[in-house]
Design a protein around this motif. Sequence first.
Motif, PDB file in Angstrom:
ATOM      1  N   UNK A  98       3.740   3.081  10.534  1.00  0.00           N
ATOM      2  CA  UNK A  98       4.054   2.860   9.243  1.00  0.00           C
ATOM      3  C   UNK A  98       4.755   1.446   8.804  1.00  0.00           C
ATOM      4  N   UNK A  99       5.673   1.045   9.470  1.00  0.00           N
ATOM      5  CA  UNK A  99       6.412  -0.415   9.235  1.00  0.00           C
ATOM      6  C   UNK A  99       5.244  -1.428   9.453  1.00  0.00           C
ATOM      7  N   UNK A 100       4.479  -1.600  10.492  1.00  0.00           N
ATOM      8  CA  UNK A 100       3.573  -2.465  10.673  1.00  0.00           C
ATOM      9  C   UNK A 100       2.668  -2.595   9.761  1.00  0.00           C
ATOM     10  N   UNK A 101       1.885  -1.497   9.159  1.00  0.00           N
ATOM     11  CA  UNK A 101       1.102  -1.492   8.316  1.00  0.00           C
ATOM     12  C   UNK A 101       1.666  -1.499   6.906  1.00  0.00           C
ATOM     13  N   UNK A 102       2.679  -1.099   6.625  1.00  0.00           N
ATOM     14  CA  UNK A 102       3.434  -1.677   5.301  1.00  0.00           C
ATOM     15  C   UNK A 102       3.614  -3.121   5.270  1.00  0.00           C
ATOM     16  N   UNK A 103       3.874  -3.833   6.183  1.00  0.00           N
ATOM     17  CA  UNK A 103       4.280  -5.301   6.274  1.00  0.00           C
ATOM     18  C   UNK A 103       2.604  -5.912   5.866  1.00  0.00           C
ATOM     19  N   UNK A 104       1.618  -5.333   6.755  1.00  0.00           N
ATOM     20  CA  UNK A 104       0.319  -5.953   6.539  1.00  0.00           C
ATOM     21  C   UNK A 104      -0.186  -5.800   4.977  1.00  0.00           C
ATOM     22  N   UNK A 105       0.191  -4.587   4.458  1.00  0.00           N
ATOM     23  CA  UNK A 105      -0.267  -4.258   3.051  1.00  0.00           C
ATOM     24  C   UNK A 105       0.373  -4.985   1.982  1.00  0.00           C
ATOM     25  N   UNK A 106       1.766  -5.318   2.427  1.00  0.00           N
ATOM     26  CA  UNK A 106       2.521  -6.072   1.485  1.00  0.00           C
ATOM     27  C   UNK A 106       1.991  -7.520   1.302  1.00  0.00           C
ATOM     28  N   UNK A 107       1.314  -8.117   2.451  1.00  0.00           N
ATOM     29  CA  UNK A 107       0.798  -9.287   2.447  1.00  0.00           C
ATOM     30  C   UNK A 107      -0.359  -9.450   1.772  1.00  0.00           C
ATOM     31  N   UNK A 108      -1.376  -8.530   1.971  1.00  0.00           N
ATOM     32  CA  UNK A 108      -2.612  -8.549   1.157  1.00  0.00           C
ATOM     33  C   UNK A 108      -2.723  -7.905  -0.083  1.00  0.00           C
ATOM     34  N   UNK A 109      -1.629  -6.957  -0.531  1.00  0.00           N
ATOM     35  CA  UNK A 109      -1.718  -6.200  -1.635  1.00  0.00           C
ATOM     36  C   UNK A 109      -2.786  -5.014  -1.259  1.00  0.00           C
ATOM     37  N   UNK A 110      -3.538  -4.707  -2.387  1.00  0.00           N
ATOM     38  CA  UNK A 110      -4.266  -3.420  -2.181  1.00  0.00           C
ATOM     39  C   UNK A 110      -5.726  -3.711  -1.852  1.00  0.00           C
ATOM     40  N   UNK A 111      -6.080  -5.068  -1.489  1.00  0.00           N
ATOM     41  CA  UNK A 111      -7.210  -5.564  -1.100  1.00  0.00           C
ATOM     42  C   UNK A 111      -7.876  -4.834   0.291  1.00  0.00           C
ATOM     43  N   UNK A 112      -8.845  -4.196   0.256  1.00  0.00           N
ATOM     44  CA  UNK A 112      -9.324  -3.409   1.443  1.00  0.00           C
ATOM     45  C   UNK A 112      -8.245  -2.496   1.928  1.00  0.00           C
TER      46      UNK A 112
END
Length: 546
Positions: A98-112
């Motif tokens: 969850x933390x890993x994916x959360x950090x990734x999504x924070x970097x890219x926003x809602x794209x993909x």
Amino acid sequence: MSKQPKNVYVSFLGGVGEIGKNMTAVEYGDEIIIVDCGVSFPDSNYPGLDAIIPDITFIRQNINKVKGIVLTHGHEDHIGALQYFLDDFRNIPVYGTSLTIGIVQRKIGQRNSRMYHVVSAGDTVSIGSFSVEFIKVTHSMAGACALSIKTPLGVVFVTGDYKFDKSPIDNKRTDVKRISQIGNEGVLLMLGESTNIERKGSSKSEKLVYQGLENRFIENSSKRLIVACFASSNYRIQQVLWLAKKYKRKVVLAGSSMKGIVEVASNCGELDIPKGVLVDSAANLKPNQTVILATGSQGEPLSALKKMSKGEFPKFTLSSDDVVILSSSPIPGNEKDVYDVINDIFRFGANVIYDVMDDIHVSGHAYEDELKYMLSIVKPEHFLPVHGEYRHQAIHADLARNSGVKYNNVQIPEIGDTFAVSKKGMVLARKIPCGEVYVDGDTLLDGDSVILDRRNLAQFGMFMILCAVDTKKARVDGPIEIVERGIQLDPDRKDRIEEIVKETVKNTDYFENDVSDTALAVKKSVRKLFYKDRKFPVIVPVIIEA
């Protein structure tokens, strides 16, 4: 009935022969999974760059085979390149905690956003012919996992970044029992991180940092405390928050990445924020009531601490009332940037406490005894040392052989290597396209020539050669102008440059060539003037048709 493939192939796009830029492809038949997709950060040898990412030519050539991406944890050297490959990976699922994916999504926003799948330690996901189990390991941040990748030919075990912390602050230890079970069931190949192979014994527990930091809180009870650490080090942040509560201080977050990751970690349950501790501003607080939690422990140019050291931070100015604690160690190559920041902070009269002076930082990577222990419980048939410079890998390779792995079953991978592995053995099967891609803002730059030009520009300066050419008469039309920046050419050399331009123009056949060919010829000829000096300024001929 189709014939079963004879080998599992493991290809390295980064993360070997270096610390950073981790990216590995595991291939069986017509299917590939990618393990991690990270960046490395440029030092002063790479002027003007923001990041260095893997060359994924091999992945693009085989994109239809790629079935999934699995992430070991959320540090930039393991996830930071994903944002640059969104168009390539838009239909490929990505798995992480969850933390890993959360950090990734924070970097890219809602794209993909639909491509991301949250897993927990202990979960197993099926990806084509692969079965990938995520196994809890302790590291310097939450959500770190080793990966047991089961293929029809055997298990490929990826340690990821890990240590055997016996007293982690969240009480979530490395799952030794499960790793031992996997080892007893049989592991075909182990990819083991090598970062701290040169350090004897075992790493220290993160909990020891708490005492070191607490001592600083006590000793500097009248001062404002500024603690700089990696934004992704949620364990370190957690301890600062607990100490702030204990000593009745408020915490202000400085730096956008610090604010963002604290929010992500809190939302996914990996950070406990005591009620009332976080505030938006220190403007109305006394120094002894304040803790600033800042980015910039590596001297990053745009970080909060860097701005403070230059007197450019908008909310306050450093003074003798401040104690700055760098709760980190310089990444190799960053030492000068870090010590420049420390020197600048001292100039404000503030005190600086850093790792060479106090026990305020521990590594998240296993030491020699822990690496040996991991080998003893995994018991791999074959071993590839990863996540280290070549000397780290070589020492780790010797450790594996001394720990019972057959001599010929251990090899040292380099970027671009693909190994074929089976019960019969492991061989270097092929080389794949490899290299580095440079990130400058939103621009991706391929090739070393760009970096060479930038280094030469920084060291030797540049000059432009401006002139117009009458192509019908093959001669220079009007004066030749030379514009210098960062270099001063003597009159004799300027005269010789003008002669070279005129000779080159005169000898060009404009029925077959144009002024762009002339410009290139001028650049090559003028460059020879500097061979003897071994100084190579950047030369920019600007030649137009009159």
